[in-house]
Scaffold this active site. Structure first.
Site, PDB file in Angstrom:
ATOM      1  N   HIS A 147     -42.107  41.091  46.380  1.00  0.00           N
ATOM      2  CA  HIS A 147     -41.368  40.014  47.041  1.00  0.00           C
ATOM      3  C   HIS A 147     -40.389  39.274  46.099  1.00  0.00           C
ATOM      4  O   HIS A 147     -39.214  39.120  46.406  1.00  0.00           O
ATOM      5  CB  HIS A 147     -42.327  38.984  47.636  1.00  0.00           C
TER       6      HIS A 147
ATOM      7  N   LYS B 285     -51.520  31.062  44.038  1.00  0.00           N
ATOM      8  CA  LYS B 285     -52.418  30.692  45.141  1.00  0.00           C
ATOM      9  C   LYS B 285     -52.956  29.289  44.874  1.00  0.00           C
ATOM     10  O   LYS B 285     -52.987  28.841  43.727  1.00  0.00           O
ATOM     11  CB  LYS B 285     -53.624  31.645  45.186  1.00  0.00           C
TER      12      LYS B 285
ATOM     13  N   GLU C 264     -48.331  29.331  47.420  1.00  0.00           N
ATOM     14  CA  GLU C 264     -49.225  29.421  48.579  1.00  0.00           C
ATOM     15  C   GLU C 264     -50.375  28.446  48.394  1.00  0.00           C
ATOM     16  O   GLU C 264     -50.785  28.174  47.265  1.00  0.00           O
ATOM     17  CB  GLU C 264     -49.787  30.840  48.697  1.00  0.00           C
TER      18      GLU C 264
END
Ligand code: NAD
Length: 485
Positions: A240, A331, A216
């Site tokens: 996930h 991230k 991400e």
């Protein structure tokens, strides 16, 4: 070929937390798309329920704005928006209070499919479940939808399952993991189990290793306080990445049905070996040019929480013995990209030239951006000049062959909500799966906590800490490049 849209039965869907971010960004724009596609019967009702003091008109206004802001191209379909908004109702309630529940009881019909979406903090699940029964709103056929986070460890997940089980049977509970609603994830199962080509190769004789990356570009700013108590392992891997791993590694179920598929996924989780701490790299993003560090975003200068994790796992069964599964998520990485990559072994002997046995078949399954699947195959480089081999991707998405259908715009959330209305739990997590996933995750996290494990810093916009690259390098392998938006 135009996608067939089969309307679902008329339903009443109550969205607890109907004014929240998830409802406005995903759930309601998704329902509007299903309405436009002709899948949602016009006599269905969607009841927003939250603490805000609104009436139906105020709620419709809020959702109209949300669709304008978060809907895709369909937001231009203004002609139908009023018809959709007419399906919306609103009841102000407090999950912990007793006001508003009688009004809800009058709105929710007994003779249509009933679903209750708990889009609120898990600490409210028990209160909601209890009041749905106390006020005789829910019945034996009602379905409830719950969101992540489903616990923060085995103990809390067991407690949450027990709370829900006090009021609903397992076949009424739909635990959402939106990764499972992705078109490509389902296509993966179609490709694996609908063709004779892949399954014979799907084992440690032919597969060298498997990579799962969910990268991400966003930071944790804005939800730093929540994230800091969670970290990448709890927020992404336990749910996930684990779900994707299960689908790729599971044995063929005897049928594509909820329990057959979930039984096989559960076996994978139970066969996962504990992970050697040396096979885990934790990272935290540093400050960059004009960007703040993880610790600044989390407002915790002493935080040891990971915003990145890479790990090597093994599944202890005959099919996968010796095949590493490399998982990675983070991230503030260089691109937004989710991909599963199946790297096949090299051919045993090349008849072409000494260097030409280095080609490999690679199946890549992209979840975002540009959902799709391709298989890298080796062919002859065209033209004269002898036999030279080249690797080319064989597009297995077949978008052109299947035509410009509405399949492309079906978002994971709307697909899953339609599955709830149809009563199909195949793409939802069962309680025992969630518990097994925590049972595997807990000792890893406890190990870090006991050792005060300090995450490695990595540059924002990178692929994570150097050590994550070394994790594969040491094994003579390398990560797929993170490409995306
Ligand atoms: P949010 O804070 O934006 O909204 C919370 C909603 O709950 C609001 O409608 C609020 O009125 C309602 N609410 C709060 N306390 C209540 C009470 N006592 N009684 C009745 N209603 C109450 O939260 P969100 O981002 O929409 O997330 C909702 C849930 O979904 C959370 O559990 C979150 O972890 C989960 N989730 C959210 C996302 C996302 O993208 N936003 C993604 C995955 C999971």
């Amino acid at each position: 070929m135009v996608a067939r849209v089969i309307p679902v039965e008329t339903f009443d869907l109550v969205i607890f937390g109907g004014t929240g971010d998830l409802a406005r960004r995903k759930i309601l724009p998704g329902l509007f798309r299903r309405f436009l596609a002709g899948q949602m019967p016009h006599d269905s009702r969607i009841v927003g329920a939250a603490r805000s003091d609104l009436d139906a008109a105020g709620y419709r206004e809020m959702i109209k704005d949300a669709i304008a802001e978060f809907g895709g191209s369909e937001k231009k379909e203004t002609g139908q928006i009023d018809a959709f908004l007419a399906c919306l109702q609103y009841v102000p309630i407090d999950a912990k209070g007793d006001g508003g529940w009688d009004d809800m009881a009058k709105l929710v019909r007994k003779d249509v499919v009933q679903a209750f979406y708990f889009s609120v903090a898990p600490s409210l699940f028990g209160d909601l479940a209890e009041r749905l029964h106390k006020y005789k709103i829910a019945n034996k056929k009602s379905r409830i939808v719950v969101e992540k986070p489903f616990g923060r460890d085995l103990e809390s997940a067991e407690a949450l399952n027990a709370t829900l089980a006090d009021h609903f049977r397992e076949d009424q509970i739909y635990r959402i993991d939106h990764y499972l609603g992705k078109e490509t994830v389902q296509n993966l199962m179609a490709v694996r189990f609908g063709n004779i080509l892949f399954e014979p190769l799907w084992n440690n004789h032919y597969i060298d290793h498997i990579q799962i990356t969910v990268a991400e570009t966003v930071s944790v700013a804005g939800r730093g306080a929540y994230y800091d108590r969670s970290g990448a392992m709890r927020d992404m891997v336990q749910n996930h990445l684990m779900q994707l791993l299960c689908l790729i590694a599971m044995e063929p179920p005897s049928q594509f049905g909820a329990d057959s598929v979930r039984d096989e996924k559960l076996k994978v989780i139970r066969a996962l070996q504990g992970v050697d701490p040396h096979h885990i790299v934790r990272g935290q993003y540093d400050a960059g040019k004009g960007t703040t560090s993880y610790r600044q975003d989390a407002e915790n200068e002493r935080s040891f929480t990971e915003s990145f994790i890479a790990m090597k796992c093994h599944i202890a069964n005959w099919r996968w013995a010796g095949v590493p599964f490399y998982l990675r998520t983070g991230k503030m990485m260089k691109a937004r990209s989710s991909e599963i990559t199946v790297v096949f072994k090299e051919i045993g002997h090349s008849i072409f030239s000494e260097n030409d046995n280095a080609h490999r078949n690679i199946l890549s399954i992209r979840l975002q951006p540009n959902e799709g699947m391709d298989l890298q195959v080796t062919i002859k480089e065209p033209g004269p000049g002898g036999m030279r081999l080249v690797d080319v991707p064989l597009d297995m998405t077949f978008a052109e062959a299947l035509g410009d259908s509405d399949v492309e715009v079906t978002d994971a959330y709307e697909r899953l909500i339609m599955d709830v209305i149809r009563g199909d739990q195949t793409l939802f997590m069962r309680g025992d799966e969630v518990e097994a996933a925590w049972a595997w995750t807990d000792p890893i996290i406890e190990g870090w906590e006991a050792r005060n494990d300090v995450p490695k810093l990595y540059d924002p916009g990178s692929s994570g800490p150097e050590d994550a690259l070394m994790l594969l390098h040491r094994d003579g392998r390398k990560w797929r490049e993170i490409k995306g938006e």
